[in-house]
Enzyme design. Structure first.
Site, PDB file in Angstrom:
ATOM      1  N   HIS A 214       0.831  -1.209   0.000  1.00 21.82           N
ATOM      2  CA  HIS A 214       0.000   0.000   0.000  1.00 21.82           C
ATOM      3  C   HIS A 214       0.863   1.256   0.000  1.00 21.82           C
ATOM      4  O   HIS A 214       1.922   1.284   0.626  1.00 21.82           O
ATOM      5  CB  HIS A 214      -1.007  -0.001   1.152  1.00 21.82           C
ATOM      6  CG  HIS A 214      -0.436   0.047   2.542  1.00 21.82           C
ATOM      7  ND1 HIS A 214      -0.226   1.226   3.220  1.00 21.82           N
ATOM      8  CD2 HIS A 214      -0.059  -0.933   3.396  1.00 21.82           C
ATOM      9  CE1 HIS A 214       0.241   0.968   4.428  1.00 21.82           C
ATOM     10  NE2 HIS A 214       0.361  -0.328   4.567  1.00 21.82           N
TER      11      HIS A 214
ATOM     12  N   ASP B 225       6.188   1.894   6.400  1.00 23.60           N
ATOM     13  CA  ASP B 225       4.905   1.189   6.269  1.00 23.60           C
ATOM     14  C   ASP B 225       4.043   2.029   5.325  1.00 23.60           C
ATOM     15  O   ASP B 225       3.504   3.040   5.748  1.00 23.60           O
ATOM     16  CB  ASP B 225       4.275   1.045   7.653  1.00 23.60           C
ATOM     17  CG  ASP B 225       2.845   0.555   7.609  1.00 23.60           C
ATOM     18  OD1 ASP B 225       2.429   0.009   6.578  1.00 23.60           O
ATOM     19  OD2 ASP B 225       2.127   0.736   8.614  1.00 23.60           O
TER      20      ASP B 225
ATOM     21  N   GLU C 296      -5.378   1.205   2.704  1.00 25.57           N
ATOM     22  CA  GLU C 296      -5.038   0.148   3.668  1.00 25.57           C
ATOM     23  C   GLU C 296      -5.136   0.654   5.097  1.00 25.57           C
ATOM     24  O   GLU C 296      -5.619  -0.041   5.988  1.00 25.57           O
ATOM     25  CB  GLU C 296      -3.629  -0.393   3.394  1.00 25.57           C
ATOM     26  CG  GLU C 296      -3.322  -1.710   4.110  1.00 25.57           C
ATOM     27  CD  GLU C 296      -2.796  -1.543   5.519  1.00 25.57           C
ATOM     28  OE1 GLU C 296      -2.737  -2.549   6.250  1.00 25.57           O
ATOM     29  OE2 GLU C 296      -2.456  -0.403   5.945  1.00 25.57           O
ATOM     30  N   GLU C 297      -4.643   1.869   5.331  1.00 23.88           N
ATOM     31  CA  GLU C 297      -4.561   2.358   6.715  1.00 23.88           C
ATOM     32  C   GLU C 297      -5.941   2.588   7.339  1.00 23.88           C
ATOM     33  O   GLU C 297      -6.044   2.759   8.552  1.00 23.88           O
ATOM     34  CB  GLU C 297      -3.718   3.643   6.785  1.00 23.88           C
ATOM     35  CG  GLU C 297      -2.235   3.445   6.473  1.00 23.88           C
ATOM     36  CD  GLU C 297      -1.480   2.621   7.514  1.00 23.88           C
ATOM     37  OE1 GLU C 297      -2.090   2.217   8.519  1.00 23.88           O
ATOM     38  OE2 GLU C 297      -0.282   2.373   7.298  1.00 23.88           O
TER      39      GLU C 297
ATOM     40  N   ASP D 152       4.068  -6.177   3.374  1.00 22.23           N
ATOM     41  CA  ASP D 152       3.820  -5.073   4.297  1.00 22.23           C
ATOM     42  C   ASP D 152       4.803  -5.249   5.455  1.00 22.23           C
ATOM     43  O   ASP D 152       5.401  -6.302   5.614  1.00 22.23           O
ATOM     44  CB  ASP D 152       2.357  -5.091   4.762  1.00 22.23           C
ATOM     45  CG  ASP D 152       1.861  -3.716   5.195  1.00 22.23           C
ATOM     46  OD1 ASP D 152       2.708  -2.875   5.555  1.00 22.23           O
ATOM     47  OD2 ASP D 152       0.634  -3.500   5.184  1.00 22.23           O
TER      48      ASP D 152
ATOM     49  N   HIS E 126       4.322   3.018  12.815  1.00 24.99           N
ATOM     50  CA  HIS E 126       3.353   4.117  12.934  1.00 24.99           C
ATOM     51  C   HIS E 126       3.910   5.282  13.756  1.00 24.99           C
ATOM     52  O   HIS E 126       3.151   6.134  14.219  1.00 24.99           O
ATOM     53  CB  HIS E 126       2.006   3.631  13.492  1.00 24.99           C
ATOM     54  CG  HIS E 126       1.188   2.927  12.444  1.00 24.99           C
ATOM     55  ND1 HIS E 126      -0.171   2.745  12.541  1.00 24.99           N
ATOM     56  CD2 HIS E 126       1.547   2.365  11.261  1.00 24.99           C
ATOM     57  CE1 HIS E 126      -0.616   2.101  11.461  1.00 24.99           C
ATOM     58  NE2 HIS E 126       0.421   1.855  10.681  1.00 24.99           N
TER      59      HIS E 126
HETATM   60 ZN   LIG Z   1       1.121  -1.208   6.336  1.00 30.21          ZN
END
Ligand SMILES: [Zn+2]
Length: 338
Positions: free
Chosen positions: A64, A181, A215-216, A236, A316
Site C-alpha cells: 500500500h 509502512d 489500507e490504513e 507489508d 506508525h
Molecule cells: Zn502497512
C-alpha cells in the site's frame, strides 16, 4: 534488486500520500510502470494494478502507498489548526513534527505540530498534558492572526495534512523514516517490475502487482480480483518489539494477526523457501495488525493468502528498517516467483 528498491523507496517516501490524498503517488506509479513498458491500470478508487507477465496460477503481490496523516478538522479563532487523525497513530509521535497542509485547490503550505503550550518560558511545565487533538495543534508558517487570515490561504476543513517523512539512510545501513509502512514494500515491488522488464527475472507463474491506497483505514484490497488470481502475498511491514523474533535486518513471515491465522500451506511454502535459500526470516504473531489480505478475503475472493515484509521498528511512529531486511524481503519475493 534491493539496491534498486532503496532508490524507489526513497522516491516514494518523498511523495506525500496520506490515505485519501494519494493521487500524486498513484501518478508516479503509473508513469514509472509505463516507462518500464508495462500497461498499468489505475482503479477508480485510486489504486494501481499492473500485470508483470508469466503464465499459469496467478500470484498477486500487494503493497500500500497510502500512509498515516491528518486532516484539517477546523480552523481556530487564533489561526491555529485543529486536526483529525487519518489512520491509527499516537499523538505523542507527531509533536514538533514538520508537516504540509494541502489545500483542495492545489496549494501547499508548511507548518509544524506544536503543543498548545509550546514555550517552556511561557507555560513552565509542559510535561503534564496528555498529547491529543486538544493539546496539540498545527501552526502554519504564514503570518496569520485570525481564522479569516487562514481561510484567505484556501485552508479550511477537509484539507489534507502530510508529515515530513524525515528520511535518513545511515552509513550503517539503517533506513529511518516515517511511512516505511508500506513504502518500503511498494519500492520493492517497483524494483521487481523493473527487473522483470529488464529480463533479470524469469517469472515461473503469472504475476500481478497491486498498490492499494486505503489500507490504513481498512479497505485497501476490498475489490473483486480478476479471474485466475489464486494466491495473494501482501508485502507489508514486519513488526519489531516485545515478544517478537523479527528485527530490522530480517524478513518477517506473519503466521497470525488480528484477522486470524494466515493460509497454512502458503505460509509453510514461504518458510520452507526461506530455509532452503538461507534467507534470514522470523515467523511471528501480530495481535494488533491486519493486512490487505484480510480486506481481499472479506470482499469474497477465494485465494490462498500470506504476509511478508521487512522488519520495521517503531511502526506508525518515526520508523526504522535496515538494508538487510529489505534485501531478505527481496530475496523471498524472488524465491516465490522466479
Ligand atoms: Zn502497512
Amino acid at each position: 534488486m534491493h539496491q534498486l528498491a532503496l532508490d524507489y523507496i526513497q522516491k516514494l517516501l518523498s511523495i506525500p500520500s496520506p490515505t485519501g490524498f494519494t493521487g500524486m503517488a498513484a501518478d508516479y506509479l503509473m508513469e514509472t510502470l509505463q516507462g518500464m513498458g508495462f500497461s498499468p491500470v489505475k482503479h477508480r478508487k485510486g489504486g494501481v494494478w499492473c500485470e508483470l507477465g508469466g503464465e499459469g496460477k496467478g500470484l498477486l503481490l500487494s503493497a500500500h502507498v497510502d500512509t498515516l496523516g491528518a486532516m484539517v478538522r477546523s480552523v481556530k479563532g487564533n489561526g491555529r489548526i485543529r486536526y483529525t487523525h487519518i489512520g491509527g497513530w499516537a499523538d505523542s509521535t507527531v509533536e514538533t513534527e514538520n508537516c504540509l497542509v494541502h489545500t483542495r485547490d492545489g496549494r501547499t503550505y508548511s507548518a509544524t505540530v506544536q503543543s498548545t503550550k509550546a514555550s517552556q518560558h511561557v507555560f513552565g511545565d509542559m510535561n503534564g498534558d496528555t498529547r491529543g487533538e486538544n493539546t496539540l495543534e498545527i501552526v502554519l508558517d504564514e503570518v496569520v492572526k485570525r481564522k479569516q487570515d487562514v481561510e484567505k490561504l484556501g485552508i479550511e476543513t477537509g484539507c489534507f495534512i502530510s508529515w515530513d517523512p524525515r528520511t535518513v539512510l545511515t552509513g550503517s545501513g539503517y533506513l529511518k523514516s516515517r511511512h516505511l509502512d508500506d513504502k518500503a514494500s511498494a519500492g520493492m515491488l517497483l524494483a521487481l517490475a523493473q527487473w522483470v522488464a529488464e529480463g533479470k527475472v524469469k517469472l515461473n507463474r503469472r504475476v500481478a502487482i497491486l498498490f492499494t491506497v486505503f489500507e490504513e483505514v481498512g479497505h485497501g484490497a476490498s475489490m473483486q480480483l480478476p479471474d485466475g488470481i489464486e494466491d495473494i502475498l501482501a508485502v507489508d511491514m514486519g513488526c519489531v518489539g516485545d515478544d517478537l523474533a523479527c528485527d530490522e535486518t530480517m524478513v518477517s513471515i506473519c503466521v497470525k494477526d488480528s484477522a486470524g491465522p494466515y493460509h497454512y500451506e502458503f505460509t509453510n511454502e514461504l518458510i520452507a523457501m526461506a530455509k532452503e535459500k538461507g534467507i534470514d526470516y522470523a515467523a511471528d504473531v501480530y495481535p494488533s495488525y491486519s493486512s490487505d489480505t484480510a480486506t481481499a478475503l472479506r470482499a469474497g475472493n477465494d485465494c490462498r493468502f500470506a504476509l511478508i515484509g521487512t522488519g520495521v521498528f517503531a511502526s506508525h511512529g518515526y520508523e526504522r528498517t535496515h538494508v538487510k531486511g529489505i534485501e531478505n524481503t527481496c530475496r523471498l519475493i524472488l524465491a516465490v516467483l522466479a
